[in-house]
Write a protein that holds these residues in place. Sequence first.
Motif, PDB file in Angstrom:
ATOM      1  N   ALA A  76     -17.874  32.932   3.715  1.00 48.81           N
ATOM      2  CA  ALA A  76     -19.296  32.592   3.613  1.00 48.81           C
ATOM      3  C   ALA A  76     -19.723  32.595   2.146  1.00 48.81           C
ATOM      4  O   ALA A  76     -20.771  33.115   1.794  1.00 48.81           O
ATOM      5  CB  ALA A  76     -20.115  33.582   4.420  1.00 48.81           C
ATOM      6  N   ARG A  77     -18.914  32.000   1.291  1.00 49.68           N
ATOM      7  CA  ARG A  77     -19.128  32.057  -0.157  1.00 49.68           C
ATOM      8  C   ARG A  77     -20.492  31.495  -0.570  1.00 49.68           C
ATOM      9  O   ARG A  77     -21.199  32.097  -1.368  1.00 49.68           O
ATOM     10  CB  ARG A  77     -17.997  31.321  -0.871  1.00 49.68           C
ATOM     11  N   ALA A  78     -20.898  30.358  -0.033  1.00 53.25           N
ATOM     12  CA  ALA A  78     -22.169  29.739  -0.424  1.00 53.25           C
ATOM     13  C   ALA A  78     -23.354  30.621  -0.028  1.00 53.25           C
ATOM     14  O   ALA A  78     -24.263  30.861  -0.835  1.00 53.25           O
ATOM     15  CB  ALA A  78     -22.291  28.360   0.196  1.00 53.25           C
ATOM     16  N   GLU A  79     -23.349  31.113   1.188  1.00 55.22           N
ATOM     17  CA  GLU A  79     -24.431  31.965   1.669  1.00 55.22           C
ATOM     18  C   GLU A  79     -24.464  33.296   0.914  1.00 55.22           C
ATOM     19  O   GLU A  79     -25.525  33.834   0.610  1.00 55.22           O
ATOM     20  CB  GLU A  79     -24.293  32.228   3.173  1.00 55.22           C
ATOM     21  N   PHE A  80     -23.274  33.808   0.628  1.00 50.80           N
ATOM     22  CA  PHE A  80     -23.148  35.056  -0.111  1.00 50.80           C
ATOM     23  C   PHE A  80     -23.742  34.903  -1.506  1.00 50.80           C
ATOM     24  O   PHE A  80     -24.479  35.760  -1.988  1.00 50.80           O
ATOM     25  CB  PHE A  80     -21.673  35.451  -0.167  1.00 50.80           C
ATOM     26  N   GLY A  81     -23.445  33.783  -2.170  1.00 42.82           N
ATOM     27  CA  GLY A  81     -23.995  33.516  -3.496  1.00 42.82           C
ATOM     28  C   GLY A  81     -25.504  33.400  -3.474  1.00 42.82           C
ATOM     29  O   GLY A  81     -26.196  33.877  -4.383  1.00 42.82           O
ATOM     30  N   GLU A  82     -26.048  32.765  -2.452  1.00 40.64           N
ATOM     31  CA  GLU A  82     -27.502  32.651  -2.335  1.00 40.64           C
ATOM     32  C   GLU A  82     -28.153  34.015  -2.131  1.00 40.64           C
ATOM     33  O   GLU A  82     -29.212  34.295  -2.691  1.00 40.64           O
ATOM     34  CB  GLU A  82     -27.869  31.719  -1.173  1.00 40.64           C
TER      35      GLU A  82
END
Length: 112
Positions: A76-82
């Motif tokens: 969940a890299r994108a969500e984690f970054g957000e």
Amino acid sequence: MKVKTIGSPFGSITRTQVLVILNLLGASFQRELSRVLDSSPSVVQKALTSLERDGLVSGRMIGRTRSYTLNPRYFARAEFGEFLKRLAEADTNLQARAAELRRRPRMAGKPL
């Protein structure tokens, strides 16, 4: 505005701050993180080791220095970054300390 919480979403305040700083900087190493967080290098190293073991951070050797980034293979890299970006917005002091870092070497012979 500094967010005051009883706990931390990632187990400790140091772990959370390391993740937020890595998200802001892209990549860093243990000594730089300890300077930005104004924490001892051993505490930051312990947080990095546990985050790497949990799969949130990945480290690689560059010469004799270990560089850390957020794990690009995290599911969940994108969500984690957000989420980390939102946490950074709440801590302007941490954002300012990250912005003060010099990200390139000083030109040879340039006066201080």
